[in-house]
Structure formats: C-alpha cells, structure tokens
Write an enzyme that holds these catalytic residues in place. Structure first.
Site, PDB file in Angstrom:
ATOM      1  N   CYS A  41       0.834  -1.209   0.000  1.00 44.10           N
ATOM      2  CA  CYS A  41       0.000   0.000   0.000  1.00 44.10           C
ATOM      3  C   CYS A  41       0.868   1.257   0.000  1.00 44.10           C
ATOM      4  CB  CYS A  41      -0.898  -0.021   1.236  1.00 44.10           C
ATOM      5  SG  CYS A  41      -1.870   1.477   1.498  1.00 44.10           S
ATOM      6  N   SER A  43       0.741   3.649   1.935  1.00 39.15           N
ATOM      7  CA  SER A  43       1.147   4.039   3.291  1.00 39.15           C
ATOM      8  C   SER A  43       2.455   3.355   3.686  1.00 39.15           C
ATOM      9  CB  SER A  43       0.041   3.708   4.302  1.00 39.15           C
ATOM     10  OG  SER A  43      -1.132   4.431   3.986  1.00 39.15           O
ATOM     11  N   HIS A  46       5.103   5.446   2.187  1.00 40.55           N
ATOM     12  CA  HIS A  46       5.400   6.654   2.976  1.00 40.55           C
ATOM     13  C   HIS A  46       6.424   6.351   4.065  1.00 40.55           C
ATOM     14  CE1 HIS A  46       2.481   9.591   1.529  1.00 40.55           C
ATOM     15  NE2 HIS A  46       1.501   8.710   1.609  1.00 40.55           N
ATOM     16  N   HIS A  62       0.508  -3.647   6.211  1.00 40.14           N
ATOM     17  CA  HIS A  62      -0.652  -3.440   7.096  1.00 40.14           C
ATOM     18  C   HIS A  62      -1.947  -3.856   6.411  1.00 40.14           C
ATOM     19  CE1 HIS A  62      -0.392   0.043   4.515  1.00 40.14           C
ATOM     20  NE2 HIS A  62      -1.696   0.175   4.694  1.00 40.14           N
ATOM     21  N   CYS A 167      -7.219  -2.963   3.678  1.00 36.74           N
ATOM     22  CA  CYS A 167      -6.900  -1.529   3.642  1.00 36.74           C
ATOM     23  C   CYS A 167      -7.538  -0.823   2.453  1.00 36.74           C
ATOM     24  CB  CYS A 167      -5.410  -1.240   3.698  1.00 36.74           C
ATOM     25  SG  CYS A 167      -5.114   0.560   3.737  1.00 36.74           S
TER      26      CYS A 167
HETATM   27  P1  NAD Z   1      -0.499   4.436  -5.078  1.00 41.00           P
HETATM   28  O1  NAD Z   1       0.907   4.875  -5.171  1.00 41.00           O
HETATM   29  O2  NAD Z   1      -0.878   3.068  -5.541  1.00 41.00           O
HETATM   30  O3  NAD Z   1      -1.434   5.459  -5.891  1.00 41.00           O
HETATM   31  C1  NAD Z   1      -1.146   6.809  -6.109  1.00 41.00           C
HETATM   32  C2  NAD Z   1      -1.608   7.181  -7.520  1.00 41.00           C
HETATM   33  O4  NAD Z   1      -1.484   8.592  -7.698  1.00 41.00           O
HETATM   34  C3  NAD Z   1      -0.776   6.523  -8.646  1.00 41.00           C
HETATM   35  O5  NAD Z   1      -1.634   5.872  -9.560  1.00 41.00           O
HETATM   36  C4  NAD Z   1      -0.075   7.713  -9.304  1.00 41.00           C
HETATM   37  O6  NAD Z   1       0.107   7.541 -10.714  1.00 41.00           O
HETATM   38  C5  NAD Z   1      -1.044   8.843  -9.011  1.00 41.00           C
HETATM   39  N1  NAD Z   1      -0.462  10.182  -9.034  1.00 41.00           N
HETATM   40  C6  NAD Z   1       0.716  10.601  -8.488  1.00 41.00           C
HETATM   41  N2  NAD Z   1       0.874  11.929  -8.676  1.00 41.00           N
HETATM   42  C7  NAD Z   1      -0.227  12.367  -9.333  1.00 41.00           C
HETATM   43  C8  NAD Z   1      -0.670  13.639  -9.791  1.00 41.00           C
HETATM   44  N3  NAD Z   1       0.061  14.732  -9.596  1.00 41.00           N
HETATM   45  N4  NAD Z   1      -1.865  13.732 -10.409  1.00 41.00           N
HETATM   46  C9  NAD Z   1      -2.611  12.617 -10.622  1.00 41.00           C
HETATM   47  N5  NAD Z   1      -2.261  11.383 -10.209  1.00 41.00           N
HETATM   48  C10 NAD Z   1      -1.082  11.266  -9.566  1.00 41.00           C
HETATM   49  O7  NAD Z   1      -0.922   4.619  -3.558  1.00 41.00           O
HETATM   50  P2  NAD Z   1      -2.231   4.071  -2.791  1.00 41.00           P
HETATM   51  O8  NAD Z   1      -1.911   2.781  -2.131  1.00 41.00           O
HETATM   52  O9  NAD Z   1      -3.392   4.130  -3.714  1.00 41.00           O
HETATM   53  O10 NAD Z   1      -2.357   5.175  -1.625  1.00 41.00           O
HETATM   54  C11 NAD Z   1      -2.712   6.496  -1.946  1.00 41.00           C
HETATM   55  C12 NAD Z   1      -2.690   7.381  -0.706  1.00 41.00           C
HETATM   56  O11 NAD Z   1      -3.716   6.961   0.182  1.00 41.00           O
HETATM   57  C13 NAD Z   1      -1.385   7.338   0.097  1.00 41.00           C
HETATM   58  O12 NAD Z   1      -1.075   8.626   0.566  1.00 41.00           O
HETATM   59  C14 NAD Z   1      -1.754   6.454   1.269  1.00 41.00           C
HETATM   60  O13 NAD Z   1      -0.949   6.683   2.401  1.00 41.00           O
HETATM   61  C15 NAD Z   1      -3.174   6.873   1.490  1.00 41.00           C
HETATM   62  N6  NAD Z   1      -4.010   5.980   2.306  1.00 41.00           N
HETATM   63  C16 NAD Z   1      -4.860   6.582   3.181  1.00 41.00           C
HETATM   64  C17 NAD Z   1      -5.689   5.807   3.982  1.00 41.00           C
HETATM   65  C18 NAD Z   1      -6.614   6.483   4.952  1.00 41.00           C
HETATM   66  O14 NAD Z   1      -7.051   5.850   5.906  1.00 41.00           O
HETATM   67  N7  NAD Z   1      -6.950   7.751   4.764  1.00 41.00           N
HETATM   68  C19 NAD Z   1      -5.649   4.408   3.860  1.00 41.00           C
HETATM   69  C20 NAD Z   1      -4.791   3.841   2.922  1.00 41.00           C
HETATM   70  C21 NAD Z   1      -3.973   4.636   2.148  1.00 41.00           C
HETATM   71 ZN    ZN Z   2      -2.957   0.986   3.391  1.00 37.94          ZN
END
Ligand code: NAD
Ligand code: ZN
Length: 364
Positions: A41, A43, A46, A62, A167
């Site tokens: 994921c 996260s 990060h 996670h 998640c």
């Molecule tokens: P990921 O890396 O799979 O997805 C990110 C996407 O954003 C990618 O497809 C990438 O191409 C795109 N991207 C990057 N820069 C961009 C831009 N400027 N414009 C458009 N698209 C862009 O990550 P993920 O696993 O999908 O997680 C995404 C976010 O969600 C992370 O910050 C993660 O920590 C967060 N998250 C939050 C929670 C919560 O409880 N709020 C839970 C899980 C994950």
């Molecule tokens: Zn996650």
C-alpha cells in the site's frame, strides 16, 4: 515461538531487508496468524520514504489476511483454522469512540505506536525487540495481533482478495459509503487512481454515482479505472478544474484525493460545484499543511471531510465487503495487477514510485 521470514525496515534508506524474525506465542488477548497474502500500500511507501516517524526496526505491511494458527488466553472471537482479515487500526473497544460505534477514531488504540495493547511487541530480531507496522506487520509469514484486529471472514474468499479488503478496499469503499454517503446519480471525481483511488471508484460504482471521473498521470491506471467503473478518465493538464467542469456541468458533487500530495489536496475545492464535498483520503508527509480559500469555501457552501480508514468498523465492514465480493458486486480481484513473492517487495515499491501497478500483492 515461531521463526518467520519478514520484510524489515531499519529506519533508513528506501529498501526493505528480508530477515528472519522471531514471533512470540500469542499472549492473553492476542492471536497468532499465518499470513496468506499482504498488499503493498502507498502508506507502506510513505514509511519507507521517511515521510512519517516510525519505530525501528519495523516489519512493514498493514494490508493482510491469513489463518489463525493459535490464540492466547481469553480470546473468544476467533479460533485456530479461522480465516481472518487484519485491521491496521485495532479498536480498544472501551473508549467513548468505540462505545459509540466509531472504531475508526478510537482513542485507546496503540496501533500507531506499533505495539500491542499492553505496550509490548511480539517480535524480536537478533535478540532485540522489533516492531510490527501498525501492530500488524503483514509482510511476514507469521504475526501476532490483538483479538480486535483479527476479523473472521468466509473461507471462500481467496487470501489475495481478502488482504486488499484490509486496507485499500475498506478505505476506498468506506469513504464513499461512510464518509461522503454518495447518493446514486451524483457526480464524483477521484484524483489518483492507485490501489486506494481505484477502490474509491469501485465504491462509487457500487452506489451508482454518475459520472465517475478518474484522474491520474498514468494511462495504465486510467485503463484500470475504466474497467472498475470510471465513466470518464483524465490525464490532468494545467486546468484540471475546467476539465472536470466540462464533464459535470460546472463541478463535481464529490471530489476525492487519493495520492497524498499537498498540491492535489489543495486542488479539491476547485473541482466542486457549490455545495460539494472534498474528501481527503491520501495522506501527505508529516508537517505538510495545506491551504484553502476559506472565503470561497464558505460562500459556496463546500465541505472538507477527512477520512481515516474510510470510517471502517472492521468487525462490521470486513465481512460485508467480503460478501459483496462473493456476490459479484465488488470485483476486488480485478484490482490485483501483480502477485509477487516476499523478496520481490522492493521492486513493487519502485514500480509504485513510478506510478505503475494497480496493486501488488505478496502471496505467502
Ligand atoms: P499508489 O501509489 O498506488 O497510488 C497513487 C496514484 O497517484 C498513482 O496511480 C499515481 O500515478 C497517481 N499520481 C501521483 N501523482 C499524481 C498527480 N500529480 N496527479 C494525478 N495522479 C497522480 O498509492 P495508494 O496505495 O493508492 O495510496 C494512496 C494514498 O492513500 C497514500 O497517501 C496512502 O498513504 C493513502 N491511504 C490513506 C488511507 C486512509 O485511511 N486515509 C488508507 C490507505 C492509504
Ligand atoms: Zn494501506
């Protein structure tokens, strides 16, 4: 005690090391789980990239599911042989939030300290304590978690699918259903179509949002988005707001950010029609505040909503999401772009940093 191959972060650098950690027997109230699968994921990325403070060394991961191997004294929710999805925010079940049915804002959980409820960690590496990320540490053959973090699901759900319910699916579908409560026929835009953004798109399709607009820099992600329910896809140019306005007759009713970038979070209100709601799902690095034009926000009656775990109550929502998958209403399997072995995890993070892969899942 069992020995377990695990992907360990030593607090520095952006590569995980594959090590053998020792996993203690489950103490009172805890559960030993043999992992079946763990998603990779954003996260976790990060943590690897040093965006957030974490104890070290830490077994990362996670988003996972597996089989209960043994239970400690006093555990009644699950028994050996049960299939479980792990929750990365274990509820204490005692605080006001938990007693009000809001486990996702529990104030008694020690998940974020990466320790069990009694403050201990069940892991050791070379005789010294090691931590499990968010008290689950799913990138390991075995883990020990509190009973409240292990939610039983039907055995028909494959582990790779179940892991993602832990998640990205819980967060993505949950934020649509629980946080935003999107109504059928309303418009929504999702900025970022990685594992979480694509899960939001699946949730939007489930509740009948229309149009559903996916925004990503990567065309491959947008192809996944169309398959999972997006009606329109956009590679953003300098004026994303105009691109969204052209599809939605002036702005979307809901705008979700699922990247975790300051600039894209700040762009959300501009994508909305008056009265619309912006939902912050992506998590930026620590100490990276965002700003909005408060006058415009107030005068146009827009809302900003923060989402932790899609306001998921694990015991309520994981079985529900699993049964939606089994009923064919939530095609979680289509989100899995790569099935990998544990030692291939660093390649999965490199691909993620390049914006590639919908979701990599480690299969044990
Ligand atoms: P990921 O890396 O799979 O997805 C990110 C996407 O954003 C990618 O497809 C990438 O191409 C795109 N991207 C990057 N820069 C961009 C831009 N400027 N414009 C458009 N698209 C862009 O990550 P993920 O696993 O999908 O997680 C995404 C976010 O969600 C992370 O910050 C993660 O920590 C967060 N998250 C939050 C929670 C919560 O409880 N709020 C839970 C899980 C994950
Ligand atoms: Zn996650």
């Amino acid at each position: 005690m069992v020995q377990s191959q695990a992907a360990v972060h030593f607090g520095e650098g952006t590569k995980l090391q594959i090590e053998v950690v020792e996993v203690a027997d489950p103490g009172r109230g805890n559960v030993l789980v043999r992992m079946g699968a763990s998603g990779v994921c954003g996260s976790d990325r990060h943590v690897l990239d040093g965006d957030w403070e974490m104890p070290s060394p830490t077994v990362l991961g996670h988003e996972g599911a597996g089989t209960v191997e043994a239970v400690g004294d006093g555990v009644t929710d699950v028994e050996p042989g049960d299939h479980v999805i792990l929750s990365w925010f274990y509820p204490c079940r005692r605080c006001t939030a938990c007693l009000s049915g809001k486990a996702y804002v529990c104030t008694g959980s020690r998940s974020e300290e990466c320790v069990l409820p009694d403050g201990t960690t069940p892991l050791t590496l070379d005789g010294k304590p090691a931590f499990a990320y968010l008290a689950v540490g799913t990138m390991s053959e075995y883990t020990v978690v509190p009973e409240s973090a292990a939610i039983r699901i039907p055995k028909e759900v494959p582990f790779d699918v179940a892991s993602l319910i832990g998640c990205s699916i819980a967060t993505g579908v949950g934020t649509v259903v629980n946080d935003a409560a999107v109504e059928p026929g309303t418009s929504a835009v999702v900025v970022g179509a990685g594992g979480v953004g694509l899960s939001i798109i699946m949730g939007l399709k489930l509740v009948g949002a229309n149009p559903i607009i996916a925004v990503d820099l990567n065309e491959e992600k947008l192809a996944f988005a169309r398959e999972l329910g997006a009606t329109h896809t956009i590679v953003p140019d300098d004026d994303l707001a105009a691109q969204v306005a052209a599809i939605t007759e002036g702005g979307a009713a809901y705008a979700f950010e699922a990247i975790g970038r300051v600039e894209t979070i700040e762009s959300l209100p501009g994508l909305l029609a008056p009265g619309g709601s912006a939902v912050v799902v992506g998590l930026p690095p620590v100490d990276a505040p965002v700003s909005f034009d408060a006058l415009e926000l107030a005068e146009s009656g827009k809302k900003i909503i923060g989402s932790n775990y899609g306001s998921t109550v694990p015991g309520r929502d994981f079985p529900k999401l699993a049964s939606l998958y089994l009923a064919g209403a939530l095609p979680v399997d289509k989100l899995i772009s790569h099935r990998i072995s544990l030692p291939e995890v660093n390649e999965a993070f490199d691909a993620m940093r390049r914006g590639e892969r919908a979701r990599s899942v480690i299969v044990f």
